[in-house]
Structures are given as C-alpha cells and as structure tokens.
Design an enzyme around this catalytic site. Sequence first.
Site, PDB file in Angstrom:
ATOM      1  N   GLU A  40     124.090  25.474  81.237  1.00  0.00           N
ATOM      2  CA  GLU A  40     125.058  25.660  80.150  1.00  0.00           C
ATOM      3  C   GLU A  40     126.049  26.774  80.473  1.00  0.00           C
ATOM      4  O   GLU A  40     127.226  26.686  80.140  1.00  0.00           O
ATOM      5  CB  GLU A  40     124.343  25.950  78.819  1.00  0.00           C
ATOM      6  CG  GLU A  40     123.637  24.745  78.233  1.00  0.00           C
ATOM      7  CD  GLU A  40     124.583  23.579  77.925  1.00  0.00           C
ATOM      8  OE1 GLU A  40     125.779  23.793  77.741  1.00  0.00           O
ATOM      9  OE2 GLU A  40     124.091  22.430  77.913  1.00  0.00           O
ATOM     10  N   GLN A  45     133.732  26.219  80.730  1.00  0.00           N
ATOM     11  CA  GLN A  45     135.039  26.231  81.409  1.00  0.00           C
ATOM     12  C   GLN A  45     135.049  25.481  82.733  1.00  0.00           C
ATOM     13  O   GLN A  45     135.981  25.617  83.511  1.00  0.00           O
ATOM     14  CB  GLN A  45     135.522  27.673  81.726  1.00  0.00           C
ATOM     15  CG  GLN A  45     135.176  28.716  80.724  1.00  0.00           C
ATOM     16  CD  GLN A  45     136.240  28.840  79.669  1.00  0.00           C
ATOM     17  OE1 GLN A  45     137.249  28.177  79.740  1.00  0.00           O
ATOM     18  NE2 GLN A  45     135.991  29.656  78.674  1.00  0.00           N
ATOM     19  N   THR A  46     134.000  24.743  83.081  1.00  0.00           N
ATOM     20  CA  THR A  46     133.943  24.102  84.397  1.00  0.00           C
ATOM     21  C   THR A  46     133.482  22.653  84.254  1.00  0.00           C
ATOM     22  O   THR A  46     132.589  22.370  83.471  1.00  0.00           O
ATOM     23  CB  THR A  46     132.968  24.881  85.319  1.00  0.00           C
ATOM     24  OG1 THR A  46     133.258  26.276  85.208  1.00  0.00           O
ATOM     25  CG2 THR A  46     133.135  24.472  86.766  1.00  0.00           C
ATOM     26  N   TYR A 123     126.873  28.983  70.889  1.00  0.00           N
ATOM     27  CA  TYR A 123     126.767  27.656  71.492  1.00  0.00           C
ATOM     28  C   TYR A 123     125.580  27.589  72.470  1.00  0.00           C
ATOM     29  O   TYR A 123     124.731  26.692  72.383  1.00  0.00           O
ATOM     30  CB  TYR A 123     128.072  27.286  72.230  1.00  0.00           C
ATOM     31  CG  TYR A 123     127.868  26.068  73.086  1.00  0.00           C
ATOM     32  CD1 TYR A 123     127.866  24.803  72.519  1.00  0.00           C
ATOM     33  CD2 TYR A 123     127.601  26.185  74.454  1.00  0.00           C
ATOM     34  CE1 TYR A 123     127.604  23.680  73.294  1.00  0.00           C
ATOM     35  CE2 TYR A 123     127.340  25.078  75.226  1.00  0.00           C
ATOM     36  CZ  TYR A 123     127.350  23.829  74.639  1.00  0.00           C
ATOM     37  OH  TYR A 123     127.071  22.724  75.403  1.00  0.00           O
ATOM     38  N   ASP A 141     130.443  23.222  70.276  1.00  0.00           N
ATOM     39  CA  ASP A 141     131.538  23.552  71.192  1.00  0.00           C
ATOM     40  C   ASP A 141     132.751  22.697  70.829  1.00  0.00           C
ATOM     41  O   ASP A 141     132.766  22.033  69.783  1.00  0.00           O
ATOM     42  CB  ASP A 141     131.114  23.338  72.654  1.00  0.00           C
ATOM     43  CG  ASP A 141     130.850  21.863  72.960  1.00  0.00           C
ATOM     44  OD1 ASP A 141     130.876  21.030  72.031  1.00  0.00           O
ATOM     45  OD2 ASP A 141     130.637  21.539  74.150  1.00  0.00           O
ATOM     46  N   CYS A 196     134.337   9.987  72.574  1.00  0.00           N
ATOM     47  CA  CYS A 196     135.273  10.615  71.623  1.00  0.00           C
ATOM     48  C   CYS A 196     136.090  11.651  72.400  1.00  0.00           C
ATOM     49  O   CYS A 196     135.948  12.847  72.234  1.00  0.00           O
ATOM     50  CB  CYS A 196     134.494  11.245  70.471  1.00  0.00           C
ATOM     51  SG  CYS A 196     135.539  11.574  69.046  1.00  0.00           S
TER      52      CYS A 196
HETATM   53 FE1  SF4 Z   1     135.467   9.508  67.805  1.00  0.00          FE
HETATM   54 FE2  SF4 Z   1     136.391   7.000  67.516  1.00  0.00          FE
HETATM   55 FE3  SF4 Z   1     133.788   7.535  67.240  1.00  0.00          FE
HETATM   56 FE4  SF4 Z   1     135.532   8.325  65.401  1.00  0.00          FE
HETATM   57  S1  SF4 Z   1     135.042   6.236  65.968  1.00  0.00           S
HETATM   58  S2  SF4 Z   1     133.869   9.549  66.261  1.00  0.00           S
HETATM   59  S3  SF4 Z   1     137.283   8.847  66.667  1.00  0.00           S
HETATM   60  S4  SF4 Z   1     135.012   7.746  69.105  1.00  0.00           S
END
Ligand code: SF4
Length: 344
Positions: A40, A45-46, A123, A141, A196
């Site tokens: 962790e 940053q990496t 975190y 994070d 996401c």
């Molecule tokens: Fe992220 Fe799309 Fe899932 Fe919503 S539906 S949490 S925007 S990946």
Amino acid sequence: MTDQERIALSLPRLADWYELNRRDLPWRRSPTPYHVWISEIMLQQTRIEAVIPYYERFLAQLPDVAALAAVDDDRLMKLWEGLGYYSRARNLKKAAVQLMEQYGGALPASAAALRALPGIGDYTAGAIASLAFHLPEPAVDGNVLRFLARLTASSADVMLPAVRKAASETLRAAYPSGERAALTTEGLMELGETVCLPNTEPLCERCPVASLCLARQEGEPSRYPVRSAPKARRIEERTVLLLCSDHQYAIRRREEKGLLAGLWEFPSLDGVRSADDLAELFPEALSITACGSAKHIFSHVEWHMTGYLVLLPRPLPGYVWETADAIRESYSIPTAFKYYRNQL
Ligand code: SF4
C-alpha cells in the site's frame, strides 16, 4: 432510497463481484499485515505495473519488520530508487523500528494504533486493518471517493477533508467484518481501477452496481466527482553540474530535511546559469559543455534544469568522487536526475 442505504446495498455486490473478477497481484497472494503495508505504501502515487518488480525485490531482501528495521539507509534508498517520494521509504523504516520496540515486530491489529505509526494515514490504516486483520474499516482513496460520488450523484467537492471524512463514516457504518471486510475493500479498489475509471467514461456495462448508480441514471457519470482545482506548482530553475575529473564525477548527499532528503545528487546551482557564469565560478575548468535540459515534476514543485559538463584538472574538495559505474551501482540518485545520470 437514502445514500446510506444505496451504499449499504452496493458493498456486498462489490465483494461478490471481486471474488469472481480479481486480478492476480503479488500482494494479494499472501496478504499478511507486512505485505499489505509495504504494497500500500508503494502503491501511493505509483502505478501497479511499476510497483510489482519493486515489491518483489523489496520483500526478497527485507522479508519482515525486523529486516526492515535493521536495514542500512543507503541500501533502503537503493531498493526504493526510481519509485520517487522517498519519504515513504524513510517512514517505513522509522515505523519498523517503532514496531520492534512497541509490538515485538508485529503490526498492531487496530486502525487507530496503525494510524499512530510514521507514514500511515487513514487510507493505509484502513487497508491494513481490513485486508490483513479483517476489521470493518474502510480505506478511502481517490478511487473510492469517485465511486461514491457517482453512485450517489454527489456534487460535494471530494478535495475537502470533510467530504472524505463523511465518506469514511458512511462506509464504516455499512462495512462487514471478517473475510468480507477484505473482499469489500478489494472490491472497492478493483472497481475504481478497472471499471469506474477516472478521467474517462466508466465501463458501466461491466459494473456490478450499475442498477443502483444515480450518476448512470442521470446519463453522464464522468461528470462526477466534483473537485476544486489543485494549486499550481511552483517552478524552480536549477543548473545541474556534472563535475568531472579523471573519469570520476562529483556527487554529494542532500540535506536530511526537505525534498529528496538524504539522497545523493549531482551538485547544482539555483537559477539558469550560462557557460560564462560557470567559467567565473570554475576558473580552472578545462572545458564547459552544455549537456541538455530536463524537467522533473514533484507534487508541489517543478524543477526545470539546465546541465553542464565541467571538466576539471583535479577533484574539488567537498564532494564524493566516483566513476560512472560506481555511481550507477552503489548510489541512489533520484529519478529527478536520471537525465543527467544517463549522460555520465
Ligand atoms: Fe461507476 Fe458506472 Fe458503476 Fe456508476 S455504474 S459506479 S459510474 S461504473
């Protein structure tokens, strides 16, 4: 449905999804407290791909807290060379020494006690507590904040500490304990890293909580999270000197405090100096040749560097003089000077 209910419904789905979709990463194979801690800290940053070889080399040489507490500083910096943010390595060692003194070389199974160690913030404490000790502690994070902002279509500024704190508290209230705590933390991290996504359209069609997501329902999930603009970086001009005498180059250790503290560097001067300026400073120089410009970006400052090779008839006092091979093999010269190290 309230945000709290929406989040509470999403967490078990993320844990289940993670079990089926996990990527095989070295630190996931044996998530001991020590392994989770080292990984962790390295991952801050990496990028994951950059961390893997460092992580494997680090553990091969420093397999436990006792080895880390006893490591020589130069060896530690050499192991860290290229990862940047060297204070992370220094804090690891400080914390290891403290763990030997206070906990017999083990990491404590409490987020509050972990947070009291050097270099461990909310975190990392949450990550170690949930991944290694299976405690109901979230690790919040940027990935998690982005996910929560989209899930709840929240326009709160995620750069504000109060927003981060509220996210932690909301998650903690919904967190499971036991092995599901680890799966939930991994699920949140994995979703942020693979589905996401930041700075682009998220892959909502692959998301296990798409049916719960308000940002998706609104039709423009990448609008979230909202964040205030970061402060502009300060620009520092520097002139880097490759002082060379009889095939040996001058290096020196940086001060023990501040940027790149305690690491080795080539001598440098503030500002942009010309060859004529340097001729005045080094009247005995046999030649002074420009050797290119380079830029290095730290979190709050940018170095814009101009370099010169200065050939001298004899070594000057006040520096360590070494051959190019010895510098490359035995001294941790930070990546900021990589361009000039490659010129040797
Ligand atoms: Fe992220 Fe799309 Fe899932 Fe919503 S539906 S949490 S925007 S990946």
